[in-house]
Write a protein that holds these residues in place. Structure first.
Motif, PDB file in Angstrom:
ATOM      1  N   ARG A   1     -10.788   7.396  -7.832  1.00  0.00           N
ATOM      2  CA  ARG A   1     -11.318   6.030  -7.884  1.00  0.00           C
ATOM      3  C   ARG A   1     -10.390   4.999  -7.266  1.00  0.00           C
ATOM      4  NH1 ARG A   1     -12.677   5.539 -14.106  1.00  0.00           N
ATOM      5  NH2 ARG A   1     -10.689   6.638 -14.128  1.00  0.00           N
ATOM      6  N   ALA A   2      -9.078   5.318  -7.245  1.00  0.00           N
ATOM      7  CA  ALA A   2      -8.116   4.375  -6.676  1.00  0.00           C
ATOM      8  C   ALA A   2      -8.170   4.405  -5.153  1.00  0.00           C
ATOM      9  CB  ALA A   2      -6.706   4.707  -7.155  1.00  0.00           C
ATOM     10  N   GLY A   3      -8.822   5.432  -4.578  1.00  0.00           N
ATOM     11  CA  GLY A   3      -8.853   5.592  -3.123  1.00  0.00           C
ATOM     12  C   GLY A   3      -7.588   6.282  -2.649  1.00  0.00           C
ATOM     13  N   GLY A   4      -7.691   7.021  -1.542  1.00  0.00           N
ATOM     14  CA  GLY A   4      -6.506   7.662  -0.962  1.00  0.00           C
ATOM     15  C   GLY A   4      -6.088   8.912  -1.706  1.00  0.00           C
ATOM     16  N   GLU A   5      -4.854   9.317  -1.482  1.00  0.00           N
ATOM     17  CA  GLU A   5      -4.315  10.539  -2.066  1.00  0.00           C
ATOM     18  C   GLU A   5      -4.427  10.498  -3.603  1.00  0.00           C
ATOM     19  OE1 GLU A   5      -2.894   8.854   0.362  1.00  0.00           O
ATOM     20  OE2 GLU A   5      -2.830  10.333   1.980  1.00  0.00           O
ATOM     21  N   THR A   6      -4.702  11.635  -4.186  1.00  0.00           N
ATOM     22  CA  THR A   6      -4.705  11.706  -5.650  1.00  0.00           C
ATOM     23  C   THR A   6      -3.394  12.350  -6.128  1.00  0.00           C
ATOM     24  OG1 THR A   6      -5.798  13.844  -5.654  1.00  0.00           O
ATOM     25  CG2 THR A   6      -7.222  11.901  -5.744  1.00  0.00           C
ATOM     26  N   GLY A   7      -3.051  12.089  -7.371  1.00  0.00           N
ATOM     27  CA  GLY A   7      -1.835  12.661  -7.948  1.00  0.00           C
ATOM     28  C   GLY A   7      -0.613  11.781  -7.773  1.00  0.00           C
ATOM     29  N   LEU A   8      -0.764  10.663  -7.048  1.00  0.00           N
ATOM     30  CA  LEU A   8       0.375   9.764  -6.862  1.00  0.00           C
ATOM     31  C   LEU A   8       0.721   9.095  -8.191  1.00  0.00           C
ATOM     32  CD1 LEU A   8      -0.785   7.986  -3.548  1.00  0.00           C
ATOM     33  CD2 LEU A   8       0.741   9.975  -3.776  1.00  0.00           C
ATOM     34  N   SER A   9       2.028   8.933  -8.433  1.00  0.00           N
ATOM     35  CA  SER A   9       2.488   8.287  -9.667  1.00  0.00           C
ATOM     36  C   SER A   9       2.530   6.779  -9.463  1.00  0.00           C
ATOM     37  CB  SER A   9       3.871   8.823 -10.026  1.00  0.00           C
ATOM     38  OG  SER A   9       4.386   8.125 -11.135  1.00  0.00           O
ATOM     39  N   GLN A  10       1.967   6.047 -10.406  1.00  0.00           N
ATOM     40  CA  GLN A  10       1.913   4.590 -10.278  1.00  0.00           C
ATOM     41  C   GLN A  10       2.169   3.923 -11.630  1.00  0.00           C
ATOM     42  OE1 GLN A  10      -1.531   3.222  -8.157  1.00  0.00           O
ATOM     43  NE2 GLN A  10      -1.046   1.082  -8.406  1.00  0.00           N
ATOM     44  N   PRO A  11       3.447   3.845 -12.014  1.00  0.00           N
ATOM     45  CA  PRO A  11       3.764   3.127 -13.263  1.00  0.00           C
ATOM     46  C   PRO A  11       3.560   1.635 -13.042  1.00  0.00           C
ATOM     47  CG  PRO A  11       5.776   3.847 -12.156  1.00  0.00           C
ATOM     48  CD  PRO A  11       4.638   4.357 -11.328  1.00  0.00           C
ATOM     49  N   GLU A  12       3.016   0.964 -14.063  1.00  0.00           N
ATOM     50  CA  GLU A  12       2.716  -0.451 -13.862  1.00  0.00           C
ATOM     51  C   GLU A  12       3.080  -1.307 -15.066  1.00  0.00           C
ATOM     52  OE1 GLU A  12      -0.563  -1.098 -10.540  1.00  0.00           O
ATOM     53  OE2 GLU A  12      -1.472  -0.450 -12.419  1.00  0.00           O
ATOM     54  N   VAL A  13       3.442  -2.545 -14.749  1.00  0.00           N
ATOM     55  CA  VAL A  13       3.664  -3.607 -15.735  1.00  0.00           C
ATOM     56  C   VAL A  13       2.652  -4.693 -15.430  1.00  0.00           C
ATOM     57  CG1 VAL A  13       5.254  -5.424 -16.477  1.00  0.00           C
ATOM     58  CG2 VAL A  13       6.144  -3.152 -15.882  1.00  0.00           C
ATOM     59  N   GLU A  14       1.855  -5.058 -16.414  1.00  0.00           N
ATOM     60  CA  GLU A  14       0.926  -6.173 -16.216  1.00  0.00           C
ATOM     61  C   GLU A  14       1.262  -7.254 -17.245  1.00  0.00           C
ATOM     62  OE1 GLU A  14      -0.866  -5.994 -13.657  1.00  0.00           O
ATOM     63  OE2 GLU A  14      -1.332  -3.877 -13.303  1.00  0.00           O
TER      64      GLU A  14
ATOM     65  N   CYS B   1       0.826  -1.214   0.000  1.00  0.00           N
ATOM     66  CA  CYS B   1       0.000   0.000   0.000  1.00  0.00           C
ATOM     67  C   CYS B   1       0.861   1.266   0.000  1.00  0.00           C
ATOM     68  CB  CYS B   1      -1.007   0.008   1.149  1.00  0.00           C
ATOM     69  SG  CYS B   1      -0.290   0.314   2.760  1.00  0.00           S
ATOM     70  N   ALA B   2       2.154   1.136   0.349  1.00  0.00           N
ATOM     71  CA  ALA B   2       3.038   2.310   0.350  1.00  0.00           C
ATOM     72  C   ALA B   2       3.621   2.584  -1.035  1.00  0.00           C
ATOM     73  CB  ALA B   2       4.178   2.102   1.351  1.00  0.00           C
ATOM     74  N   SER B   3       3.494   1.626  -1.945  1.00  0.00           N
ATOM     75  CA  SER B   3       4.196   1.759  -3.237  1.00  0.00           C
ATOM     76  C   SER B   3       3.806   3.028  -4.013  1.00  0.00           C
ATOM     77  CB  SER B   3       4.034   0.498  -4.080  1.00  0.00           C
ATOM     78  OG  SER B   3       2.691   0.256  -4.390  1.00  0.00           O
ATOM     79  N   PRO B   4       2.523   3.447  -4.016  1.00  0.00           N
ATOM     80  CA  PRO B   4       2.239   4.690  -4.757  1.00  0.00           C
ATOM     81  C   PRO B   4       2.792   5.946  -4.091  1.00  0.00           C
ATOM     82  CG  PRO B   4       0.204   3.739  -3.859  1.00  0.00           C
ATOM     83  CD  PRO B   4       1.283   2.751  -3.602  1.00  0.00           C
ATOM     84  N   LEU B   5       3.110   5.870  -2.794  1.00  0.00           N
ATOM     85  CA  LEU B   5       3.749   7.042  -2.159  1.00  0.00           C
ATOM     86  C   LEU B   5       5.143   7.252  -2.739  1.00  0.00           C
ATOM     87  CD1 LEU B   5       2.837   6.643   1.633  1.00  0.00           C
ATOM     88  CD2 LEU B   5       1.729   8.115  -0.082  1.00  0.00           C
ATOM     89  N   PHE B   6       5.826   6.139  -3.046  1.00  0.00           N
ATOM     90  CA  PHE B   6       7.178   6.226  -3.603  1.00  0.00           C
ATOM     91  C   PHE B   6       7.165   6.258  -5.136  1.00  0.00           C
ATOM     92  CE2 PHE B   6       7.834   4.919   0.699  1.00  0.00           C
ATOM     93  CZ  PHE B   6       9.056   5.453   1.070  1.00  0.00           C
ATOM     94  N   GLY B   7       6.028   5.969  -5.707  1.00  0.00           N
ATOM     95  CA  GLY B   7       5.898   6.029  -7.167  1.00  0.00           C
ATOM     96  C   GLY B   7       6.659   4.942  -7.898  1.00  0.00           C
ATOM     97  N   ILE B   8       6.913   3.837  -7.196  1.00  0.00           N
ATOM     98  CA  ILE B   8       7.692   2.756  -7.826  1.00  0.00           C
ATOM     99  C   ILE B   8       6.842   1.984  -8.835  1.00  0.00           C
ATOM    100  CG2 ILE B   8       9.224   2.477  -5.846  1.00  0.00           C
ATOM    101  CD1 ILE B   8       7.491  -0.048  -5.097  1.00  0.00           C
ATOM    102  N   VAL B   9       7.521   1.297  -9.743  1.00  0.00           N
ATOM    103  CA  VAL B   9       6.838   0.429 -10.709  1.00  0.00           C
ATOM    104  C   VAL B   9       6.233  -0.749  -9.955  1.00  0.00           C
ATOM    105  CG1 VAL B   9       7.111  -1.043 -12.745  1.00  0.00           C
ATOM    106  CG2 VAL B   9       8.524   1.023 -12.496  1.00  0.00           C
TER     107      VAL B   9
END
Lengths: 320, 320
Positions: free
Chosen positions: B222-235, B128-136
């Motif tokens: 829609r993601a819940g929590g703080e907005t504007g957090l960076s969340q790069p993703e690989v699926e 749950c902390a990953s979007p605070l750090f903006g990690i992939v």
């Protein structure tokens, strides 16, 4: 050790990325002028500085600005594609007369389109001139395969020895460039008949459009002609499952022979660097979509997937 | 008029591109600090400035530089992943105590990995902390489908009403986040059993890895929590052809129900914006690979294909 799949991709997609290396990206851009058309806020291609110096830009309808490093076709904003194409064509004919450009010696008598923002058709030009202007070129590639009790095998042609570009290298089953007014599906059906003598009804019934690959290439000696020319490309990709009884045969003088190869034979030929670079790219895309290359057996899986689908920094076509 | 496919992609891949709009790209970066680890020349994520201000960075092992806009974990270059993870974890626990971050209220007790150049594993942190750090972050998504005499149909689950993120939205047949030490294939097999009660032998025998989608997301409400957090993703993306007799059933409390939908029903739900954004992306990738969306019927075909496979500006994983 042969070439890795990422190395094969990098041979094709060798224009630097800003987000990978800002310095390399900026330095590379110093080698080029932007190709623009008056009235459109877009870079349509990158023209190598040495081409800018030698090309016969008529001051009647070209503005070459060495400060902003731009070459702009100065037609009125409401000019027609026909008008723009005529002027660009006249300039290219002047350049042919000068004899100053190797690539213009391979005249194809085919027209390649240039699109502006929103996919608006702006003009077209002789195919062999396209790398001088660095415009996006479009093609369609098809992998023909047999998948039966004997396992998966792929139809691999070898290019004719006397081909102007990449002679004797391995190719995709069917591949061809898309001219003005051509749509990807009709292009690949036509090429399948012309190049591989595949029956039209079989192709239309079974071919599946499966995406596209995009990359930004800087030409080397293997392409023939001037090196360093920018050649961004879009290749629409198709798969065609064939019955073992359907045998592709050379239908024109572009292909020497077709062979039906196992996946391992194709992988070995890729590693030996025998495939034409952009055909290697299409083959690797096929292997990924088929689960042959996976995250667990291909160390550069993520890198490869993004580089197979480069976001081009030019407006591109829409075929709807 | 519903949402276009490109609009759906843009909701997910909404971090600006440098080559599309240099000004927008640069302005957006002003909102973030770079997350770095001492000894590694790479941006590992972007941390929102407001997070940087509120987070309890211990000066013992964090260096926050407002001039270069970087937050660096100042462990020795030869620190172990365990050492780094411990310090990052301690900091996150301090932040939980402060109660200053909404996203930390959704503790998952799962660890997400962070990779450096060359795919080197550097550390992991609570999911749950990953979007605070903006990690992939990494996940695996599977589309289960039936393709028989009745035509192509897809198994579509609806998320439970009480899910922390994107409640009641439509999802891919099976999807889940990948924790430290997990590989994509084993992740999707596990999730298929847990979430959809699919028999392991059927999944292992028939599932096909078909690539991945990558995008760079800036979180909204829609993601819940703080907005504007960076969340790069690989699926990592998988297809699974199922016999009509195999019925997925909710295996945990994450899914409300599964329905078998026609392609048109899925397209309509996409246009209504009913799919979780990154699941819409995976569905569009499926439609492209299957020849349902083509260059001739999808006006934004090329745009979509490149944005499905964004080149992330961070080091990423290698699972070999």
């Amino acid at each position: 050790m042969g070439k890795s799949n990422l190395e094969l991709i990098c041979e094709c997609d060798n224009f630097p990325y800003y987000t990978d290396n800002r310095v390399a990206y900026t330095q590379n851009l110093q080698n080029y002028h932007e190709f623009r058309v008056n009235g459109y806020d877009a870079i349509l291609g990158y023209i190598l500085n040495s081409v800018v110096q030698k090309f016969p830009w008529s001051s009647e309808y070209w503005v070459v600005d060495s400060a902003t490093k731009t070459v702009t076709l100065a037609t009125p904003a409401d000019a027609t594609p026909g008008h723009r194409s005529k002027l660009v064509g006249d300039s290219i004919l002047e350049a042919v007369k000068l004899g100053a450009f190797e690539v213009l010696k391979g005249w194809r008598n085919e027209k390649y389109p240039v699109y502006g923002p929103g996919g608006e058709f702006l003009l077209d030009m002789e195919r062999c001139a396209s790398p001088l202007f660095g415009i996006v070129s479009y093609g369609a590639h098809m992998t023909g395969y047999v998948d039966d009790a004997d396992g998966l095998k792929l139809w691999v042609p070898r290019r004719a020895k006397n081909k102007q570009t990449y002679p004797s290298m391995l190719d995709n089953t069917v591949a061809g460039g898309m001219c003005t007014d051509e749509k990807p599906f009709e292009c690949i059906v036509r090429e399948a008949m012309e190049e591989a003598s595949l029956p039209e009804d079989i192709v239309r019934a079974s071919i599946v459009p499966v995406g596209c690959v995009t990359y930004s290439h800087i030409r080397d000696a293997r392409a023939g002609g001037e090196t360093g020319l920018s050649q961004p490309e879009v290749e629409y990709v198709y798969d065609l499952k064939l019955d073992a009884s359907v045998i592709p045969r050379p239908g024109d003088n572009e292909v020497e022979e077709f062979k039906l190869w196992t996946v391992q034979e194709v992988k070995d030929a890729l590693a030996r660097g025998e495939f034409k670079p952009n055909c290697a790219v299409v083959m690797i895309d096929f292997f990924i979509r088929r689960g042959i290359l996976t995250a667990e057996n291909e160390p550069d899986y993520l890198d490869i997937l993004s580089r197979l689908h480069r976001r081009l920094e030019y407006p591109t076509a829409s075929h709807c």
